[in-house]
Scaffold this active site. Structure first.
Site, mmCIF file in Angstrom:
data_model
loop_
_atom_site.group_PDB
_atom_site.id
_atom_site.type_symbol
_atom_site.label_atom_id
_atom_site.label_comp_id
_atom_site.label_asym_id
_atom_site.label_seq_id
_atom_site.Cartn_x
_atom_site.Cartn_y
_atom_site.Cartn_z
ATOM 1 N N HIS A 121 -2.557 -8.587 9.454
ATOM 2 C CA HIS A 121 -2.991 -10.088 9.463
ATOM 3 C C HIS A 121 -1.737 -10.814 10.319
ATOM 4 O O HIS A 121 -1.006 -9.948 10.678
ATOM 5 C CB HIS A 121 -2.998 -10.042 8.127
ATOM 6 C CG HIS A 121 -2.600 -11.552 7.207
ATOM 7 N ND1 HIS A 121 -2.057 -12.387 7.770
ATOM 8 C CD2 HIS A 121 -3.457 -11.577 6.299
ATOM 9 C CE1 HIS A 121 -2.349 -13.916 6.937
ATOM 10 N NE2 HIS A 121 -3.252 -13.707 5.634
ATOM 11 N N ASP A 198 3.916 -4.172 5.326
ATOM 12 C CA ASP A 198 3.446 -5.241 4.295
ATOM 13 C C ASP A 198 2.215 -5.254 3.637
ATOM 14 O O ASP A 198 1.167 -4.253 3.331
ATOM 15 C CB ASP A 198 2.112 -6.510 5.476
ATOM 16 C CG ASP A 198 1.302 -7.036 5.193
ATOM 17 O OD1 ASP A 198 1.450 -7.588 3.960
ATOM 18 O OD2 ASP A 198 0.358 -7.919 6.119
ATOM 19 N N GLN A 201 -2.361 -6.845 0.255
ATOM 20 C CA GLN A 201 -3.175 -6.107 -0.487
ATOM 21 C C GLN A 201 -3.397 -5.032 -1.268
ATOM 22 O O GLN A 201 -4.176 -4.458 -1.520
ATOM 23 C CB GLN A 201 -4.242 -6.190 0.996
ATOM 24 C CG GLN A 201 -4.934 -7.432 1.558
ATOM 25 C CD GLN A 201 -5.878 -8.157 0.375
ATOM 26 O OE1 GLN A 201 -6.072 -7.694 -0.188
ATOM 27 N NE2 GLN A 201 -5.316 -9.479 1.015
ATOM 28 N N LYS A 224 -1.982 -12.729 -5.170
ATOM 29 C CA LYS A 224 -2.753 -11.777 -5.735
ATOM 30 C C LYS A 224 -2.982 -10.541 -5.621
ATOM 31 O O LYS A 224 -3.695 -9.885 -6.215
ATOM 32 C CB LYS A 224 -2.873 -11.283 -3.601
ATOM 33 C CG LYS A 224 -3.216 -11.590 -2.673
ATOM 34 C CD LYS A 224 -3.320 -11.734 -0.797
ATOM 35 C CE LYS A 224 -3.246 -12.584 -0.017
ATOM 36 N NZ LYS A 224 -2.933 -12.337 1.715
ATOM 37 N N CYS A 362 -8.006 -14.224 9.393
ATOM 38 C CA CYS A 362 -6.563 -14.078 9.589
ATOM 39 C C CYS A 362 -6.296 -13.223 10.344
ATOM 40 O O CYS A 362 -5.214 -12.307 10.725
ATOM 41 C CB CYS A 362 -5.331 -14.334 8.919
ATOM 42 S SG CYS A 362 -4.965 -16.154 8.068
HETATM 43 C C1 LIG Z 1 -2.402 -12.530 2.149
HETATM 44 C C2 LIG Z 1 -2.358 -11.781 3.715
HETATM 45 C C3 LIG Z 1 -0.594 -12.627 3.893
HETATM 46 C C4 LIG Z 1 -0.334 -13.708 3.366
HETATM 47 O O1 LIG Z 1 0.226 -13.769 2.358
HETATM 48 P P1 LIG Z 1 0.656 -15.383 1.665
HETATM 49 O O2 LIG Z 1 0.671 -15.151 0.597
HETATM 50 O O3 LIG Z 1 -0.117 -15.953 2.383
HETATM 51 O O4 LIG Z 1 2.221 -15.221 2.302
HETATM 52 C C5 LIG Z 1 -0.294 -10.816 4.489
HETATM 53 N N1 LIG Z 1 -0.664 -10.260 5.056
HETATM 54 C C6 LIG Z 1 -2.165 -9.397 4.232
HETATM 55 C C7 LIG Z 1 -2.408 -7.960 4.829
HETATM 56 C C8 LIG Z 1 -1.920 -10.742 3.916
HETATM 57 O O5 LIG Z 1 -3.773 -10.029 2.407
#
Ligand SMILES: *Cc1c(COP(=O)(O)O)cnc(C)c1O
Length: 404
Positions: A121, A198, A201, A224, A362
Site C-alpha cells: 500500500h 503492515d 488487512q 478495518k 493505493c
Molecule cells: C488501509 C491500509 C493501510 C492504511 O491504513 P489507514 O487506516 O488508512 O492508515 C495501509 N496498508 C494496508 C495494507 C491497508 O489496507
C-alpha cells in the site's frame, strides 16, 4: 457455523436502502462497518465519562483513563504482546508506519538498505522513500510473480549486512495475497534487520500472535476491524521502542521539560504526544471484544467460503481476469472485464445498491505491474452472504451488457 442473519442485526447500517435497493456492502477492505456495541461505546463515553486522560486526579478523568488503558490491555492479550507498554496508540496504520520510518532516521547511515515489497500500500512505500531521502539509504523492492505472490528467492538475494529494516504487508489490500511473513521475518533476523509488518488487512481475518511471529513492529487500524476511524496501534518490541527517539513532541510524552533539556516519559507514553482520540480508543476495545465473541477462526472459515463462491461465479462471466490468484488469499476479489473500465462497472453496480471499490486501491505499483489502470475490488466480511454475492455477479453481468 455463524448465524449470519442474526449477526447482520448487530450492524444498523446494513438494514437500509441505497439508491432504492437494499445495500450490499462489499468494500470491507476500505473500511468495515461497525456493530451497534461499538457505536454505543462512543456515545456512552461522551454522555458519561468524557474528560482528558492521564492528567486529572478527578473521578471522570480516572474513569476515562481506565477505560482507555483497558483497550491497551485487550490489544496486548488479543495479539499476545509480551508487555502492555509495547502497544502504542496511533491514528492508524499510516501513522504507525510513519512513526517508525521517522524515528529510524537516527539509526540509518548512507548506503544502509531498506527492503519493502511490490505488494505494498502507498502507506508502506512513501514513508520509506522519505526515510531514504533523509538518510541516503537505499530502497530495495521484493518482486512479485503473475499470481501476485512475493518471490522469496529474490528476497533472499536482496538481504545483506547493510539491510537495516524490512517492511512488508501481511495481506495485500489490492490482491488479497497472504504473505509468508514468518519466513520473511526469520530470514531478516539472520542479518539482524528489524521487520515491520503492515497488518491492516490481516487483523480482521486471522488470529495474529506477535511473539510467535517474532516481528519487531506490527501496525493496524481499528476501522478495518469493526472499530472506529481515527485510532490504531503500533506494536513494537520493547528493545526497539527504547532505541527509537520520540516521533511527535508535546504534552503527555514528557517526564520533565526545561528550556535546556527535556526528558521523555516512559513507554508507551513516549510515543503518544497530545490528547488522543479517547472515545475511539475505548470503542476499539469494544470492537476487539466483539471480534472475540464471533471468533476470528469462524470468520476466516466463512469468509473463505464466500471468496471461493465469488471466484467461481465471476469466472463464469466471459472476458473476466482476476488479479491475485495465489492459493493463499484473504477475502478480496480484484478483477477486470476486457475493454471495460473498472470505474464504469463500479458506477453501474452502485446504482443497484452495491458498494465496491474501483481504482488503484493505493497500490499504483501493482497496477503498473499488471499494466492496468485499476480493478474492481469486492472485499467480503462475515456479515456478507452468498445471496449478496449472487446479486453482485448478476449486477456485473448487467453492467457488462450495458457497456459492451
Ligand atoms: C488501509 C491500509 C493501510 C492504511 O491504513 P489507514 O487506516 O488508512 O492508515 C495501509 N496498508 C494496508 C495494507 C491497508 O489496507
Amino acid at each position: 457455523m455463524l448465524a449470519i442473519q442474526k449477526i447482520r442485526l448487530d450492524f444498523p447500517i446494513l438494514n437500509q436502502k441505497v439508491n432504492n435497493k437494499p445495500l450490499i456492502y462489499l468494500d470491507n477492505a476500505a473500511t468495515s462497518q461497525k456493530p451497534k456495541v461499538v457505536i454505543d461505546a462512543i456515545e456512552t463515553y461522551y454522555k458519561t465519562i468524557n474528560s482528558n486522560v492521564h492528567r486529572g486526579v478527578h473521578t471522570l478523568s480516572q474513569l476515562a483513563t481506565d477505560a482507555y488503558e483497558q483497550t491497551r490491555n485487550k490489544l496486548q492479550n488479543y495479539f499476545n504482546a509480551k508487555h502492555t507498554h509495547e502497544i502504542i496508540f496511533t491514528r492508524g496504520t499510516t501513522e504507525s508506519i510513519n512513526l517508525v520510518a521517522s524515528s529510524f532516521t537516527s539509526l540509518l547511515n548512507k548506503n544502509d538498505e531498506v527492503i519493502i515489497s511490490a505488494l505494498e500500500h502507498h502507506s508502506n512505500i512513501v514513508p520509506w522513500q522519505l526515510l531514504c531521502e533523509r538518510t541516503g539509504a537505499i530502497l530495495r523492492v521484493i518482486p512479485m510473480n503473475e499470481k501476485g505472490e512475493l518471490v522469496l528467492d529474490s528476497y533472499k538475494k536482496l538481504l545483506n549486512k547493510n539491510t537495516k529494516i524490512v517492511a512488508v504487508s501481511h495481506v495485500s489490500n489490492a490482491l488479497g495475497t497472504i504473505n509468508p511473513i514468518k519466513e520473511i521475518i526469520d530470514l531478516a533476523h539472520q542479518y539482524d534487520a528489524a521487520v515491520l509488518i503492515d497488518g491492516a488487512q490481516a487483523v480482521p481475518h486471522m488470529q495474529v500472535d506477535f511473539q510467535a511471529l517474532d516481528c519487531d513492529f506490527y501496525c493496524a487500524s481499528a476501522h478495518k476491524m469493526y472499530g472506529p476511524t481515527g485510532i490504531g496501534f503500533l506494536y513494537g518490541k520493547e528493545k526497539w521502542l527504547h532505541k527509537l527517539p520520540p516521533y511527535h513532541g508535546g504534552g503527555e510524552m514528557i517526564k520533565e521539560v526545561t528550556f535546556e533539556k527535556t526528558t521523555y516519559a516512559d513507554l508507551p507514553h513516549k510515543f503518544e504526544a497530545g490528547t488522543p482520540n479517547i472515545a475511539a480508543g475505548i470503542a476499539f476495545g469494544t470492537a476487539i471484544e466483539y471480534l472475540e465473541k464471533i471468533g476470528v477462526s469462524n470468520i476466516a472459515t466463512y469468509e473463505n467460503e464466500l471468496l471461493h463462491y465469488a471466484t467461481q461465479e465471476i469466472l463464469k462471466v466471459e472476458d473476466v481476469t482476476i488479479y491475485g490468484t495465489s492459493e493463499n488469499k484473504a477475502s478480496v476479489l480484484s478483477f477486470n472485464i476486457k475493454n471495460i473500465h473498472p470505474f464504469d462497472i463500479g458506477s453501474i453496480v452502485d446504482k443497484l445498491g452495491i458498494a465496491v471499490r474501483t481504482g488503484h486501491h493505493c497500490t499504483q505499483p501493482i497496477m503498473q505491474f499488471f499494466k492496468i489502470p485499476g480493478t474492481v475490488r469486492a472485499s467480503f466480511s462475515f456479515y456478507n452472504t452468498k445471496e449478496e454475492i449472487t446479486l453482485f455477479i448478476e449486477a456485473v453481468k448487467r453492467a457488462k451488457r450495458m457497456l459492451s
